[in-house]
Design a protein around this motif. Structure first.
Motif, short mmCIF file in Angstrom:
data_model
loop_
_atom_site.label_atom_id
_atom_site.label_comp_id
_atom_site.label_asym_id
_atom_site.label_seq_id
_atom_site.Cartn_x
_atom_site.Cartn_y
_atom_site.Cartn_z
N VAL A 172 -5.32 -17.00 -24.12
CA VAL A 172 -5.08 -18.28 -23.45
C VAL A 172 -5.59 -19.42 -24.33
O VAL A 172 -4.92 -20.44 -24.51
N LYS A 173 -6.76 -19.21 -24.95
CA LYS A 173 -7.32 -20.25 -25.82
C LYS A 173 -6.46 -20.47 -27.05
O LYS A 173 -6.23 -21.61 -27.46
N ALA A 174 -5.99 -19.37 -27.65
CA ALA A 174 -5.16 -19.50 -28.86
C ALA A 174 -3.86 -20.23 -28.53
O ALA A 174 -3.41 -21.10 -29.30
N PHE A 175 -3.27 -19.89 -27.40
CA PHE A 175 -2.04 -20.55 -26.96
C PHE A 175 -2.29 -22.05 -26.77
O PHE A 175 -1.52 -22.90 -27.23
N SER A 176 -3.39 -22.34 -26.09
CA SER A 176 -3.73 -23.73 -25.83
C SER A 176 -3.95 -24.50 -27.13
O SER A 176 -3.44 -25.62 -27.30
N ASP A 177 -4.67 -23.90 -28.08
CA ASP A 177 -4.91 -24.56 -29.37
C ASP A 177 -3.60 -24.82 -30.11
O ASP A 177 -3.43 -25.87 -30.73
N ARG A 178 -2.69 -23.86 -30.03
CA ARG A 178 -1.39 -24.02 -30.71
C ARG A 178 -0.67 -25.25 -30.17
O ARG A 178 -0.14 -26.05 -30.93
N LEU B 6 -3.33 -25.80 -18.47
CA LEU B 6 -3.32 -26.61 -19.69
C LEU B 6 -2.55 -27.89 -19.37
O LEU B 6 -1.39 -27.84 -18.97
N THR B 7 -3.24 -29.01 -19.50
CA THR B 7 -2.62 -30.31 -19.23
C THR B 7 -2.34 -30.98 -20.57
O THR B 7 -3.22 -31.05 -21.43
N GLN C 68 9.38 -27.03 -29.77
CA GLN C 68 8.17 -26.28 -30.16
C GLN C 68 7.34 -25.90 -28.93
O GLN C 68 6.78 -24.80 -28.88
N LEU C 69 7.29 -26.78 -27.97
CA LEU C 69 6.52 -26.49 -26.75
C LEU C 69 7.16 -25.33 -25.99
O LEU C 69 6.47 -24.45 -25.47
N ILE C 70 8.47 -25.34 -25.92
CA ILE C 70 9.18 -24.27 -25.21
C ILE C 70 9.06 -22.95 -25.97
O ILE C 70 8.77 -21.90 -25.37
N GLU C 71 9.22 -23.01 -27.28
CA GLU C 71 9.10 -21.81 -28.11
C GLU C 71 7.73 -21.14 -27.95
O GLU C 71 7.63 -19.93 -27.81
N GLY D 260 2.41 -35.02 -32.02
CA GLY D 260 3.07 -35.68 -30.89
C GLY D 260 2.37 -35.41 -29.57
O GLY D 260 2.59 -36.10 -28.59
N VAL D 261 1.52 -34.37 -29.56
CA VAL D 261 0.69 -34.13 -28.37
C VAL D 261 -0.51 -35.07 -28.49
O VAL D 261 -1.29 -34.99 -29.43
N LYS D 262 -0.59 -36.00 -27.55
CA LYS D 262 -1.59 -37.07 -27.67
C LYS D 262 -2.93 -36.71 -27.06
O LYS D 262 -3.97 -37.15 -27.50
N HIS D 263 -2.87 -35.95 -26.00
CA HIS D 263 -4.12 -35.57 -25.34
C HIS D 263 -3.88 -34.33 -24.51
O HIS D 263 -2.76 -34.08 -24.07
N GLY D 264 -4.91 -33.56 -24.33
CA GLY D 264 -4.75 -32.39 -23.50
C GLY D 264 -6.07 -31.70 -23.25
O GLY D 264 -7.06 -31.97 -23.94
N LYS D 265 -6.04 -30.84 -22.28
CA LYS D 265 -7.27 -30.13 -21.93
C LYS D 265 -6.92 -28.80 -21.27
O LYS D 265 -6.00 -28.74 -20.46
N LEU D 266 -7.67 -27.79 -21.65
CA LEU D 266 -7.51 -26.48 -21.02
C LEU D 266 -8.67 -26.26 -20.06
O LEU D 266 -9.84 -26.45 -20.43
N VAL D 267 -8.36 -25.87 -18.85
CA VAL D 267 -9.41 -25.51 -17.89
C VAL D 267 -9.20 -24.05 -17.53
O VAL D 267 -8.15 -23.66 -17.04
N LEU D 268 -10.21 -23.24 -17.84
CA LEU D 268 -10.12 -21.82 -17.54
C LEU D 268 -10.94 -21.51 -16.30
O LEU D 268 -12.02 -22.07 -16.10
N THR D 269 -10.41 -20.63 -15.49
CA THR D 269 -11.15 -20.25 -14.31
C THR D 269 -10.84 -18.80 -13.93
O THR D 269 -10.02 -18.15 -14.58
N SER D 270 -11.53 -18.33 -12.92
CA SER D 270 -11.27 -17.00 -12.39
C SER D 270 -11.92 -16.98 -11.02
O SER D 270 -12.53 -17.95 -10.61
N THR D 271 -11.80 -15.86 -10.36
CA THR D 271 -12.45 -15.78 -9.05
C THR D 271 -13.91 -15.38 -9.21
O THR D 271 -14.63 -15.26 -8.23
#
Ligand code: NI
Length: 135
Positions: free
Chosen positions: A110-116, A58-59, A72-75, A122-133
């Protein structure tokens, strides 16, 4: 490494031409490698959809002057039920921070965490990239 098996597929001429233009733009050396990546991506997406364990990055870019945002980010990371494997923080300039959080967990968690995090003020931009093997 598993052995390669050669196979043939039929495609409409226009679709193949479009595909060839796309993979050339993306820098693929040949169709096989591009198709292998597409197939793998499909299986990764299926893993995410079926809520199996995945890893993700998550960037986030955020304004650290935003009141309470850093807390809030740390919590949120402490509350996360999956694993936060690593975080990297870069101070981009006087106001803005870049953070990359590497996560492990079930797809929906992971998606719920990312959405939160992404929805925090104050979060201006971000993106979640999910992957696996994609096993
Ligand atoms: Ni910073």
């Amino acid at each position: 490494m598993s052995s390669l098996i050669r196979t043939g597929i039929s495609l409409e001429k226009e679709l193949l031409e479009k595909f060839d233009r796309l993979i050339k733009q993306k820098g693929y050396q040949n169709r096989s490698e591009a198709i292998r990546d597409l197939v793998r991506d499909h299986f990764v997406q299926e893993e995410v959809a079926s809520n199996r364990e995945v890893v993700g990055t998550l960037t986030l870019v955020y304004d650290h002057h935003q009141p309470k945002l850093s807390e809030q980010l740390i919590e949120a990371q402490h509350d996360y039920t999956g694993q936060v494997l690593a975080t990297t923080h870069v101070h981009l300039d006087h106001r803005n921070c870049l953070e990359v959080i590497i996560l492990k967990g079930r797809g929906t968690d992971v998606k719920a965490f990312s959405d939160r995090l992404l929805s925090l003020r104050g979060v201006k931009h971000g993106k979640l990239v999910l992957t696996s093997t994609a096993k």
